[in-house]
Design an enzyme around this catalytic site. Structure first.
Site, PDB file in Angstrom:
ATOM      1  N   LEU A   1      -7.901  88.624 109.947  1.00 25.61           N
ATOM      2  CA  LEU A   1      -7.547  88.184 108.591  1.00 25.61           C
ATOM      3  C   LEU A   1      -7.133  89.367 107.715  1.00 25.61           C
ATOM      4  O   LEU A   1      -6.699  89.182 106.580  1.00 25.61           O
ATOM      5  CB  LEU A   1      -8.747  87.473 107.952  1.00 25.61           C
ATOM      6  CG  LEU A   1      -9.054  86.090 108.531  1.00 25.61           C
ATOM      7  CD1 LEU A   1     -10.400  85.593 108.033  1.00 25.61           C
ATOM      8  CD2 LEU A   1      -7.959  85.091 108.191  1.00 25.61           C
TER       9      LEU A   1
ATOM     10  N   GLY B   1     -30.144  89.754 116.449  1.00 31.03           N
ATOM     11  CA  GLY B   1     -28.993  90.264 117.184  1.00 31.03           C
ATOM     12  C   GLY B   1     -29.102  91.761 117.381  1.00 31.03           C
ATOM     13  O   GLY B   1     -29.879  92.431 116.696  1.00 31.03           O
TER      14      GLY B   1
ATOM     15  N   GLY C   1     -25.965  93.693 118.449  1.00 31.14           N
ATOM     16  CA  GLY C   1     -24.606  94.193 118.710  1.00 31.14           C
ATOM     17  C   GLY C   1     -24.165  95.186 117.651  1.00 31.14           C
ATOM     18  O   GLY C   1     -24.987  95.711 116.884  1.00 31.14           O
TER      19      GLY C   1
ATOM     20  N   LYS D   1     -13.346 100.638 118.317  1.00 28.55           N
ATOM     21  CA  LYS D   1     -14.141 101.297 117.268  1.00 28.55           C
ATOM     22  C   LYS D   1     -14.776 102.618 117.721  1.00 28.55           C
ATOM     23  O   LYS D   1     -14.927 103.536 116.923  1.00 28.55           O
ATOM     24  CB  LYS D   1     -15.213 100.345 116.729  1.00 28.55           C
ATOM     25  CG  LYS D   1     -14.632  99.233 115.852  1.00 28.55           C
ATOM     26  CD  LYS D   1     -15.726  98.393 115.241  1.00 28.55           C
ATOM     27  CE  LYS D   1     -15.159  97.368 114.281  1.00 28.55           C
ATOM     28  NZ  LYS D   1     -16.210  96.644 113.557  1.00 28.55           N
TER      29      LYS D   1
ATOM     30  N   ARG E   1     -32.365  88.057 121.659  1.00 31.64           N
ATOM     31  CA  ARG E   1     -32.683  87.277 122.866  1.00 31.64           C
ATOM     32  C   ARG E   1     -32.992  88.217 124.032  1.00 31.64           C
ATOM     33  O   ARG E   1     -34.007  88.074 124.700  1.00 31.64           O
ATOM     34  CB  ARG E   1     -31.498  86.371 123.204  1.00 31.64           C
ATOM     35  CG  ARG E   1     -31.653  85.632 124.499  1.00 31.64           C
ATOM     36  CD  ARG E   1     -30.425  84.801 124.787  1.00 31.64           C
ATOM     37  NE  ARG E   1     -29.213  85.618 124.892  1.00 31.64           N
ATOM     38  CZ  ARG E   1     -28.019  85.128 125.169  1.00 31.64           C
ATOM     39  NH1 ARG E   1     -27.867  83.834 125.354  1.00 31.64           N
ATOM     40  NH2 ARG E   1     -26.979  85.929 125.260  1.00 31.64           N
ATOM     41  N   THR E   2     -32.122  89.187 124.268  1.00 28.80           N
ATOM     42  CA  THR E   2     -32.381  90.178 125.309  1.00 28.80           C
ATOM     43  C   THR E   2     -33.169  91.314 124.664  1.00 28.80           C
ATOM     44  O   THR E   2     -32.614  92.167 123.966  1.00 28.80           O
ATOM     45  CB  THR E   2     -31.046  90.708 125.891  1.00 28.80           C
ATOM     46  OG1 THR E   2     -30.241  89.579 126.259  1.00 28.80           O
ATOM     47  CG2 THR E   2     -31.262  91.604 127.095  1.00 28.80           C
TER      48      THR E   2
ATOM     49  N   ALA F   1     -22.484  94.730 114.888  1.00 31.89           N
ATOM     50  CA  ALA F   1     -22.692  94.302 113.500  1.00 31.89           C
ATOM     51  C   ALA F   1     -24.141  94.552 113.083  1.00 31.89           C
ATOM     52  O   ALA F   1     -24.411  95.019 111.977  1.00 31.89           O
ATOM     53  CB  ALA F   1     -22.340  92.826 113.346  1.00 31.89           C
TER      54      ALA F   1
ATOM     55  N   GLY G   1     -21.133  84.827 105.150  1.00 28.86           N
ATOM     56  CA  GLY G   1     -20.550  85.972 105.856  1.00 28.86           C
ATOM     57  C   GLY G   1     -19.171  86.410 105.387  1.00 28.86           C
ATOM     58  O   GLY G   1     -18.718  87.506 105.729  1.00 28.86           O
TER      59      GLY G   1
ATOM     60  N   ASP H   1     -18.398  98.532 107.350  1.00 25.05           N
ATOM     61  CA  ASP H   1     -19.047  97.215 107.491  1.00 25.05           C
ATOM     62  C   ASP H   1     -20.358  97.150 106.699  1.00 25.05           C
ATOM     63  O   ASP H   1     -20.658  96.145 106.058  1.00 25.05           O
ATOM     64  CB  ASP H   1     -19.333  96.904 108.968  1.00 25.05           C
ATOM     65  CG  ASP H   1     -18.058  96.590 109.736  1.00 25.05           C
ATOM     66  OD1 ASP H   1     -17.083  96.140 109.112  1.00 25.05           O
ATOM     67  OD2 ASP H   1     -18.039  96.810 110.962  1.00 25.05           O
TER      68      ASP H   1
HETATM   69  P1  ATR Z   1     -21.287  92.235 118.097  1.00 30.52           P
HETATM   70  O1  ATR Z   1     -20.108  91.327 118.043  1.00 30.52           O
HETATM   71  O2  ATR Z   1     -22.107  92.236 116.847  1.00 30.52           O
HETATM   72  O3  ATR Z   1     -21.006  93.604 118.620  1.00 30.52           O
HETATM   73  P2  ATR Z   1     -22.259  91.078 120.622  1.00 30.52           P
HETATM   74  O4  ATR Z   1     -22.520  92.169 121.593  1.00 30.52           O
HETATM   75  O5  ATR Z   1     -21.118  90.161 120.849  1.00 30.52           O
HETATM   76  O6  ATR Z   1     -22.317  91.622 119.127  1.00 30.52           O
HETATM   77  O7  ATR Z   1     -23.599  90.236 120.549  1.00 30.52           O
HETATM   78  C1  ATR Z   1     -23.718  89.027 119.978  1.00 30.52           C
HETATM   79  C2  ATR Z   1     -25.191  88.777 119.700  1.00 30.52           C
HETATM   80  O8  ATR Z   1     -25.420  87.365 119.752  1.00 30.52           O
HETATM   81  C3  ATR Z   1     -26.139  89.404 120.696  1.00 30.52           C
HETATM   82  O9  ATR Z   1     -27.253  89.897 120.005  1.00 30.52           O
HETATM   83  C4  ATR Z   1     -26.502  88.239 121.608  1.00 30.52           C
HETATM   84  O10 ATR Z   1     -27.762  88.348 122.230  1.00 30.52           O
HETATM   85  P3  ATR Z   1     -27.928  89.065 123.680  1.00 30.52           P
HETATM   86  O11 ATR Z   1     -27.972  90.532 123.396  1.00 30.52           O
HETATM   87  O12 ATR Z   1     -29.195  88.538 124.213  1.00 30.52           O
HETATM   88  O13 ATR Z   1     -26.716  88.657 124.489  1.00 30.52           O
HETATM   89  C5  ATR Z   1     -26.534  87.104 120.621  1.00 30.52           C
HETATM   90  N1  ATR Z   1     -26.376  85.800 121.259  1.00 30.52           N
HETATM   91  C6  ATR Z   1     -25.259  85.258 121.768  1.00 30.52           C
HETATM   92  N2  ATR Z   1     -25.500  84.033 122.242  1.00 30.52           N
HETATM   93  C7  ATR Z   1     -26.821  83.778 122.060  1.00 30.52           C
HETATM   94  C8  ATR Z   1     -27.687  82.681 122.342  1.00 30.52           C
HETATM   95  N3  ATR Z   1     -27.226  81.544 122.941  1.00 30.52           N
HETATM   96  N4  ATR Z   1     -28.991  82.789 121.998  1.00 30.52           N
HETATM   97  C9  ATR Z   1     -29.463  83.899 121.405  1.00 30.52           C
HETATM   98  N5  ATR Z   1     -28.688  84.975 121.105  1.00 30.52           N
HETATM   99  C10 ATR Z   1     -27.394  84.924 121.425  1.00 30.52           C
END
Ligand code: ATR
Length: 299
Positions: free
Chosen positions: A24, A139, A141, A74, A163-164, A143, A263, A111
């Protein structure tokens, strides 16, 4: 609003990504350019990872003022910058490149700035959050990393749930190490909590931030709606997902009488420092800006 006014002296910038067609940023920057009557243009640049450096050197040679950088570049943008701001150094990534007249490149990570600004325009003051308790980020990642660092910078302690679990632990350790090394400050207040039990902790939390793709239209679970029944009445709930604008999480928070922050604000505010550097004007994210970007989003 006047139409485009691109002359031979136009200032040029763009967004480099792959894919870039969904970005965007061109809509947003060209809207601001037209609104401020600035002689300039902002273009999408689809660049493969192996061509990133060639593209950057080419843009510099062609007189571009700089570029935004998005997935997957990035980290490469961080590496190519001659100098980066402290937030970028701690985050290890850059989303805004400024090409200087002496040929050097400055890199920034905006960000976190965008996220904090999105809270402030909704009347949420970081010092008040810091006084009430830690923020809980969902999360692990990129962000989550940028937002966590920007919250720490505001003096707000951070708890991470993912989750992980190993990714949350790694992120906490790496933010702590980077914070200590680059911010010249003592240890960052970052701790980890379990994905299975974070809802039970909400009572002591000042700010909940969803940085996962849960709740996103077309994502892994668009209907995701956690249990907010243990939240204190002054919990602020924010979501970086902006499609839909009101996610099930935000709707549920509003139904509990909690203050919410969507967001879209982060996305729009993170663009302001780049616009200022390339085109020389301070821009506002007002309702007209939001409407313009939303119209493009739904086109
Ligand atoms: P970013 O775009 O911020 O760099 P990403 O690596 O795409 O991040 O991660 C997306 C986030 O959504 C991760 O924290 C992911 O959890 P995992 O590290 O366990 O994969 C989370 N996520 C995606 N699907 C999910 C789900 N069904 N339940 C719980 N968490 C989820």
């Amino acid at each position: 609003m006047s139409g485009p006014c691109i002359t031979g002296k136009a200032r040029l910038a763009g967004v480099i990504g792959q894919p870039v067609s969904h970005s965007l940023s061109p809509v947003l920057h060209n809207y601001w350019l037209a609104r401020h009557g600035i002689d300039g243009a902002y273009v999408p640049l689809c660049v493969a990872p192996e061509a990133f450096e060639t593209a950057i050197r080419g843009l510099q040679a062609a007189g571009f003022r700089g570029a935004n950088v998005t997935i997957p570049h990035k980290e490469a943008a961080f590496a190519i910058a001659d100098e980066v701001d402290p937030m970028a150094r701690i985050a290890g990534s850059v989303n805004t490149l400024v090409f200087r007249e002496d040929g050097t490149i400055h890199g920034a990570s905006t960000d976190g700035f965008g996220y904090i600004a999105s809270l402030q325009v909704e009347g949420v003051a970081p010092p008040a959050l810091a006084a009430r308790g830690p923020a809980l980020l969902l999360g692990a990642g990129g962000a989550a990393r940028s937002i966590a660092v920007s919250l720490l910078e505001q003096g707000i302690a951070v708890r991470l749930a993912n989750r992980t679990a190993a990714r949350a632990a790694e992120l906490a350790a790496s933010i702590t190490a980077a914070w200590t090394k680059h911010a010249g400050q003592s240890g960052a207040d970052v701790t980890v909590c379990s994905w299975d039990s974070w809802e039970e902790e909400l009572g002591g939390i000042s700010l909940l931030v969803n940085t996962t793709s849960l709740g996103m239209e077309g994502g892994p679970n668009p209907a995701w709606k956690p249990d907010l029944s243990r939240a204190g009445s002054d919990l602020v709930v924010s979501d970086i997902v902006y499609v839909p604008r009101e996610t099930p999480l935000l709707r549920s928070a509003a139904a509990h009488g909690l203050r919410t922050v969507g967001g879209l604000g982060m996305l729009l505010h993170q663009a302001r420092p780049g616009f200022r550097a390339w085109f020389g004007a301070d821009v506002e994210v007002d309702e007209a800006t939001v409407r313009h970007v939303l119209a493009a989003l739904h086109r």
